[in-house]
Write a protein that holds these residues in place. Structure first.
Motif: not given
Length: 315
Positions: A20, A24-25, A36, A79, A276, A279, A285, A287
Motif C-alpha cells: 500500500d 488513505y483516500k 474506503l 488506499s 479507518k 485499521s 491495513n 484493505n
C-alpha cells in the motif's frame, strides 16, 4: 504501520501480498462504490507520498516472503490510486530484484495517458485496469473523476498501455445496479473493447473481470445488478468476460484470521467505528480490515449503517 499487508486471499489473485503505497483516500477518483469512503484529497499530482527507504523495503519484502506459506502475487495497490506515487517504478524494480513472484499493479486507469506513468508500471508482470464507464456521462456518475480526467483521456491511456507493455493486462468493470448495468451500456463496453483489441499492439487484454460491490461502500447504499443481468452483460461482452466470485477469509478455522476477527468484534462492541478507526486501532491495513468486515457482516456478527455520509460498524 507497515506498507505490506497479507498475504490475504483475493477474489482475483489468490494469496496476494499487498503493498500500500498511497496514504488513505488520496485518489484521482471518488467512486460511489468505494469501500474506503469519500476521497479526502482528489489529485492528479505525482509525488513521493510515503517516505520509503529502498534497502528497508527490500529487506522487509524478503522477510515477509520468507515467513509466508504461500504468495501468488505481489500486488501494488493503495488506499487511493497507486500510480500517483512517483516512486512506484523503482519499487517495482526492487520487488523484482527480490523475488520471482509475479508483480501486479492495480490501477483505476486514470493516469495511463501519461508516459511517465506507463514507463513506471510497465516493469510489472501484470497490470489490472479498472474501466467502469463506457462514456463520459457514466464516468461522472460512477467514478466522479478529477476535472483533468475525462473519458477520452482514459481511452488514450489504455491505447498507450497496449502499445507500450509486454506483460499481461486484465480489465475490471465494477457493475452497479441502475448506473452502468443497462444493456445499452453493455453494448457500449463491447464496442470499446472490440476497438481496443482490433489494434495491432504489443499487448492484448487477456481477461475482463465483471465485478460487483460485495463489501459495504463507505458513502451510500448501492446494489449489485441482478444475476440474470450479469449473465446478459457477460454474454454481450464476450468470451474473455468472467464474473468474479467472492472468496471469504476463514475466520473459524484460521487461528490468525480468527484473532483479527475477534479483535474487530471487541472494538465495535465498545462504540460504532469506521473501517479507518479499526485499521488505526488494530494496526491492520484498511484493505485487509475490509475483507474481515465483509465476512463478519455476512455471518451476522457485526452490523453497519450510514451516518452523515460515513459508514459505521457496530455490534
Amino acid at each position: 504501520m507497515s506498507i505490506f499487508y497479507g498475504p490475504v486471499l483475493s477474489r482475483r489473485f489468490g494469496y496476494s501480498l499487498g503493498i500500500d503505497i498511497i496514504p488513505y483516500k488520496i485518489c484521482s477518483y471518488d467512486c460511489i462504490y468505494c469501500q474506503l469512503g469519500k476521497t479526502t484529497k482528489m489529485t492528479v499530482d505525482r509525488k513521493s507520498y510515503i517516505a520509503i527507504d529502498h534497502d528497508d523495503f527490500k529487506n522487509s519484502l524478503n522477510s515477509t516472503i520468507d515467513k509466508s506459506q504461500r504468495i501468488d502475487y505481489v500486488t501494488f495497490s493503495g488506499s487511493g490510486e497507486p500510480t500517483l506515487n512517483k516512486d512506484i517504478g523503482d519499487l517495482i524494480s526492487d520487488a523484482k530484484e527480490i523475488t520471482d513472484i509475479p508483480v501486479v499493479v492495480l490501477t483505476n486507469g486514470s493516469l495511463l495517458d501519461r508516459q511517465d506513468v506507463i514507463d513506471d508500471i510497465k516493469k510489472a508482470d501484470l497490470i489490472k485496469v479498472s474501466l467502469d464507464a463506457p462514456d463520459q456521462a457514466s464516468l461522472e456518475k460512477i467514478n466522479y473523476p478529477h476535472p483533468d480526467i475525462n473519458f477520452s483521456s482514459i481511452i488514450r491511456g489504455l491505447n498507450l498501455l497496449l502499445d507500450s507493455f509486454n506483460g499481461s493486462i486484465w480489465l475490471e468493470i465494477m457493475l452497479v445496479k441502475g448506473i452502468n448495468d443497462s444493456i445499452e451500456s453493455a453494448h457500449n463496453f463491447e464496442a470499446i473493447l472490440n476497438e481496443l483489441e482490433d489494434r495491432k499492439s504489443s499487448a492484448v487484454i487477456e481477461k475482463i473481470h465483471l465485478n460487483t460491490p460485495v463489501r459495504p461502500p463507505g458513502k451510500q447504499d448501492i446494489q449489485p445488478p441482478d444475476y440474470d443481468r450479469l449473465l446478459e452483460i457477460k454474454n454481450i461482452i464476450g468470451e474473455k468476460a468472467e464474473m468474479i466470485k467472492g472468496i471469504d477469509i476463514d475466520i473459524n478455522n484460521d487461528k490468525q484470521a480468527g484473532s483479527i476477527a475477534d479483535s474487530i468484534i471487541d472494538l465495535v462492541k465498545r462504540r460504532p467505528v469506521t473501517s479507518k478507526d479499526i485499521s488505526k486501532s488494530l494496526r491492520v491495513n484498511i484493505n485487509e480490515v475490509l475483507k474481515y468486515i465483509k465476512v463478519l457482516i455476512e455471518q451476522g456478527k457485526i452490523k453497519s449503517r450510514l451516518h452523515n455520509g460515513e459508514r459505521f460498524y457496530y455490534f
